[in-house]
Write a protein that holds these residues in place. Structure first.
Motif, PDB file in Angstrom:
ATOM      1  N   TYR A  29     -83.246  20.771 -30.999  1.00  0.00           N
ATOM      2  CA  TYR A  29     -83.864  19.451 -31.193  1.00  0.00           C
ATOM      3  C   TYR A  29     -85.380  19.567 -31.355  1.00  0.00           C
ATOM      4  O   TYR A  29     -86.061  20.165 -30.522  1.00  0.00           O
ATOM      5  CB  TYR A  29     -83.533  18.524 -30.027  1.00  0.00           C
ATOM      6  CG  TYR A  29     -84.248  17.190 -30.091  1.00  0.00           C
ATOM      7  CD1 TYR A  29     -83.867  16.218 -31.005  1.00  0.00           C
ATOM      8  CD2 TYR A  29     -85.316  16.912 -29.233  1.00  0.00           C
ATOM      9  CE1 TYR A  29     -84.512  14.991 -31.066  1.00  0.00           C
ATOM     10  CE2 TYR A  29     -85.970  15.702 -29.280  1.00  0.00           C
ATOM     11  CZ  TYR A  29     -85.571  14.736 -30.203  1.00  0.00           C
ATOM     12  OH  TYR A  29     -86.220  13.535 -30.258  1.00  0.00           O
ATOM     13  N   VAL A  30     -85.889  19.031 -32.457  1.00  0.00           N
ATOM     14  CA  VAL A  30     -87.329  18.939 -32.706  1.00  0.00           C
ATOM     15  C   VAL A  30     -87.602  17.495 -33.089  1.00  0.00           C
ATOM     16  O   VAL A  30     -87.089  17.000 -34.100  1.00  0.00           O
ATOM     17  CB  VAL A  30     -87.790  19.889 -33.834  1.00  0.00           C
ATOM     18  CG1 VAL A  30     -89.286  19.728 -34.077  1.00  0.00           C
ATOM     19  CG2 VAL A  30     -87.434  21.329 -33.500  1.00  0.00           C
ATOM     20  N   GLU A  31     -88.398  16.811 -32.306  1.00  0.00           N
ATOM     21  CA  GLU A  31     -88.581  15.366 -32.488  1.00  0.00           C
ATOM     22  C   GLU A  31     -89.074  15.026 -33.893  1.00  0.00           C
ATOM     23  O   GLU A  31     -88.614  14.067 -34.508  1.00  0.00           O
ATOM     24  CB  GLU A  31     -89.557  14.833 -31.442  1.00  0.00           C
ATOM     25  CG  GLU A  31     -89.749  13.322 -31.515  1.00  0.00           C
ATOM     26  CD  GLU A  31     -90.673  12.822 -30.417  1.00  0.00           C
ATOM     27  OE1 GLU A  31     -90.905  11.605 -30.359  1.00  0.00           O
ATOM     28  OE2 GLU A  31     -91.172  13.664 -29.626  1.00  0.00           O
ATOM     29  N   SER A  32     -89.991  15.825 -34.435  1.00  0.00           N
ATOM     30  CA  SER A  32     -90.586  15.502 -35.729  1.00  0.00           C
ATOM     31  C   SER A  32     -89.620  15.695 -36.895  1.00  0.00           C
ATOM     32  O   SER A  32     -89.848  15.190 -37.997  1.00  0.00           O
ATOM     33  CB  SER A  32     -91.837  16.360 -35.961  1.00  0.00           C
ATOM     34  OG  SER A  32     -91.501  17.740 -35.983  1.00  0.00           O
ATOM     35  N   GLN A  33     -88.515  16.448 -36.674  1.00  0.00           N
ATOM     36  CA  GLN A  33     -87.562  16.713 -37.741  1.00  0.00           C
ATOM     37  C   GLN A  33     -86.350  15.799 -37.711  1.00  0.00           C
ATOM     38  O   GLN A  33     -85.475  15.885 -38.582  1.00  0.00           O
ATOM     39  CB  GLN A  33     -87.099  18.175 -37.680  1.00  0.00           C
ATOM     40  CG  GLN A  33     -88.206  19.163 -37.944  1.00  0.00           C
ATOM     41  CD  GLN A  33     -87.721  20.598 -37.938  1.00  0.00           C
ATOM     42  OE1 GLN A  33     -86.525  20.858 -37.977  1.00  0.00           O
ATOM     43  NE2 GLN A  33     -88.655  21.545 -37.893  1.00  0.00           N
ATOM     44  N   GLY A  34     -86.272  14.935 -36.728  1.00  0.00           N
ATOM     45  CA  GLY A  34     -85.184  13.984 -36.663  1.00  0.00           C
ATOM     46  C   GLY A  34     -83.839  14.668 -36.554  1.00  0.00           C
ATOM     47  O   GLY A  34     -83.647  15.596 -35.767  1.00  0.00           O
ATOM     48  N   ALA A  35     -82.881  14.234 -37.385  1.00  0.00           N
ATOM     49  CA  ALA A  35     -81.513  14.764 -37.316  1.00  0.00           C
ATOM     50  C   ALA A  35     -81.295  15.947 -38.243  1.00  0.00           C
ATOM     51  O   ALA A  35     -80.172  16.454 -38.326  1.00  0.00           O
ATOM     52  CB  ALA A  35     -80.519  13.649 -37.651  1.00  0.00           C
ATOM     53  N   ARG A  36     -82.314  16.369 -38.966  1.00  0.00           N
ATOM     54  CA  ARG A  36     -82.098  17.431 -39.959  1.00  0.00           C
ATOM     55  C   ARG A  36     -81.512  18.713 -39.366  1.00  0.00           C
ATOM     56  O   ARG A  36     -80.629  19.318 -39.981  1.00  0.00           O
ATOM     57  CB  ARG A  36     -83.409  17.734 -40.681  1.00  0.00           C
ATOM     58  CG  ARG A  36     -83.901  16.575 -41.539  1.00  0.00           C
ATOM     59  CD  ARG A  36     -85.007  17.008 -42.476  1.00  0.00           C
ATOM     60  NE  ARG A  36     -85.550  15.862 -43.203  1.00  0.00           N
ATOM     61  CZ  ARG A  36     -84.996  15.310 -44.270  1.00  0.00           C
ATOM     62  NH1 ARG A  36     -83.856  15.812 -44.733  1.00  0.00           N
ATOM     63  NH2 ARG A  36     -85.541  14.277 -44.869  1.00  0.00           N
TER      64      ARG A  36
END
Length: 635
Positions: free
Chosen positions: A598-605
């Motif tokens: 999980y990376v907040e800036s990448q969303g669900a990608r």
């Protein structure tokens, strides 16, 4: 195109070469007029409007314009009128009606024009057969001498007159310039009277030749109103019914529907009353063919009684439903917009994309209102989706396009349009530039065959301001013109722009209208977007929505839903291999993968890739008993 092409069938069609308006009789022995008349080859080039339209129906709502034309034509200097108006407003019909009035001796015709004849001079007739050097000049000079001779009492009419100005790319050849140069002296001296007609767009060609243009008085032919168009339809109805042998009945209510439908379903660039008359004519023709098809089907089925009954029905009524169906086919050919199941679309969105339920509820509410079609417009439906990367904006557009049209959206990645010159990728290269003669398909060419499309302008904020203003015109007017003057009609499309702008305003806050302290109002979102877009552009969007950021819990839900979809696909494609896959991912595995990817800036990608790697690892372990080399955290 003037209304002459829709002259009610049954009126005198004329031969186009009849004598009238003071033309002296010809000598039967010599083939030449007895005195002062034109040679045979000149009259063969002309169409006698007096004879052709003497029995035509009068034009309506054009008395003021007719008086203006007459006042120009009887002037001592520069007795030449140029009718300028959009295609289909009735420019040619005005000239036809003046010819009719002259032929019938109408009291409105001034004494200076009595016994005159209006001759149309088709440009093609001048050019045809002029391969020999000097033959073109001889033709034009003979016509000028004929029209300048006061004994002949001639008024020349030249439709599509821009063809001889040499101002447009399609007609800027030497032939057109030769014709205009020969005509100039006679026009300047006032020796001959000419009425020209051209469209508003093509009239710009006259600006290329000011010396030629100043010899004409420009008269603007406005488009008729809806009420006037209905009156015109009432006038042409008897002629159309006679053309179809009175087998098709058209009630007053249906005539009103024709006008309304023509207004609601028409291409940009079509104008009253031409498109309404065309629609009525085509709807009646379609009804004739439908009735014939029913008779043939009954005969093929052996039902002679039904076939006889259908054949001897005295008059089949034209219905508003039939008119609407024909209008849609005229607009889109065989490409019809599929019926939209809003409930099914909403269910698909909520099942495929997580964490955006409030957004989807707003979109379904707006689509429901659009489907009512209570306030038809000539502009496209325009939405703006704002939100961070990976929150589902693009996927939402694709699902909406599938639900509304059954096709992929027309997608433009706006990062490719980072300079003002990038507009050529949309409109084509302007004349004279490299690529102007290319036949390469442009992104919006498909709108011509099916205007009911969903258009995705992805990452709209990254396009150059010139490109954004280009679409501003499409949003505002419903169309734009390409580099060759062809109109691209956006009026029936749903245009959705996506943007990553305003992320700071959206991060960590939900979009909604309730009392949630984390909610952000549409006004606040719009103010945040003004940093990336001009205010007038934002004002053209009928709906601006912000997508919620993806938190950790939503991220796990996305992975769980994606796993179930992928498992169903693998079960169908490779059932033996899928036997070891569990029905759902274990919660502890979901949390572990979430912690690792999980990376907040990448969303669900990252979620989709992480799920695929977990499935591969699971199957490899089941097949070989060894531990997989790759894990989600490695990426």
């Amino acid at each position: 195109m003037g209304l002459s092409n829709f002259m009610p069938p049954g009126s005198d069609d004329g031969t186009g070469n009849g004598g009238g308006g003071g033309l002296p009789p010809r000598s039967p022995s010599m083939g030449m007029p007895s005195s002062g008349g034109p040679p045979d080859d000149v009259t063969d080039l002309l169409v006698d409007y007096n004879e052709k339209f003497k029995n035509a129906d009068p034009t309506m709502f054009r008395d003021t314009l007719i008086e203006q034309v007459l006042s120009v034509v009887i002037s001592k200097t520069k007795p030449n009128a140029l009718l300028v108006g959009s295609a289909g407003v009735g420019k040619t019909k005005i000239v036809e009606d003046i010819a009719r009035r002259i032929a019938l001796g109408d009291t409105l015709i001034p004494d200076q024009l009595k016994n005159h004849t209006i001759y149309e001079l088709p440009i093609a007739n001048i050019i045809a057969g002029t391969g020999v050097v000097g033959s073109l000049e001889e033709k034009v000079k003979a016509i000028v001498e004929f029209a300048s001779d006061p004994k002949n009492k001639v008024i020349l009419f030249m439709d599509e007159m821009h063809q001889i100005t040499g101002g447009s790319s399609s007609h800027s050849d030497a032939t057109g310039r030769k014709i205009s140069q020969i005509l100039k002296p006679a026009l300047a001296r006032g020796d001959m009277s000419v009425i020209g007609a051209t469209t508003s767009t093509e009239s710009r060609a006259f600006d290329e030749d000011p010396a030629f243009a100043r010899r004409f008085s420009r008269l603007i032919v406005d488009e008729l109103s809806v009420e006037q168009t209905l009156a015109v339809l009432t006038t042409v109805r008897p002629g159309l019914m006679a053309h179809y042998l009175h087998r098709i009945g058209v009630s007053d209510d249906v005539l009103g529907s024709v006008v309304q439908i023509a207004e609601a379903i028409s291409r940009a660039g079509q104008h009253r009353p031409d498109h309404a008359i065309t629609l009525l004519d085509r709807a009646m023709a379609d009804r004739v063919l439908e009735q014939k098809k029913l008779i043939v089907q009954a005969e093929n089925a052996g039902d002679t009684a039904l076939a006889q009954t259908l054949r001897f029905i005295p008059q089949v009524p034209l219905t508003s439903t039939r008119v609407l169906d024909v209008a849609k086919r005229l607009m889109t050919g065989n490409a019809q917009r599929k019926d939209l199941d809003i409930a099914a679309l909403g269910a698909t969105l909520t099942s495929r994309l997580q964490g955006q339920d409030e957004v989807f509820a707003t979109l379904m509410d707006r689509l429901t209102r659009e489907e009512l079609n209570l306030f038809p417009t000539k502009t496209p439906t325009t939405w703006l989706f704002a939100g961070a990367s990976g929150v589902g904006k693009t996927e939402t557009v694709k699902l909406i396009a599938e639900g509304m049209t059954g096709m992929e959206p027309i997608i433009l990645n706006m990062t490719e349009f980072h300079s003002a010159w990038s507009t050529s990728k949309i409109l084509g290269a302007p004349p004279g530039f490299v690529g102007s003669d290319s036949n390469q398909e442009l992104p919006f060419d498909t709108l011509e065959s099916n205007p009911h499309r969903v258009i995705l302008l992805d990452e709209f904020e990254k396009a150059d301001k010139a490109v954004q203003r280009l679409f501003l015109s499409a949003f505002d007017e419903g169309y734009i013109r390409n580099a060759h003057g062809k109109m691209l009609d956006f009026s029936k499309a749903l245009v959705i722009c996506t943007t990553n702008a305003a992320q700071e305003a959206l991060d960590g806050r939900m979009i909604g209208f309730g009392s949630n302290p984390k909610s952000i109002s549409n006004q606040s979102l719009t103010r945040a977007l003004q940093q990336a877009f001009d205010a007038e552009l934002l004002g053209r969007f009928s709906l601006v929505v912000g997508f919620n950021p993806i938190d950790r819990e939503t991220y796990r839900q996305i992975m769980a839903a994606d796993y179930e979809r992928q498992r169903e696909r693998i079960v169908e494609a490779k059932p033996r291999l899928a036997q070891t896959l569990p029905a759902s991912m274990p919660d502890d595995e979901l949390r572990a993968i979430e912690e690792a990817t999980y990376v907040e800036s990448q969303g669900a990608r990252p979620a989709r890739k992480a799920v695929r790697i977990w499935i591969e690892d699971h199957l490899l372990v089941a097949q070989t008993g060894s531990t997989a080399v790759t894990s989600p955290s490695d990426d």
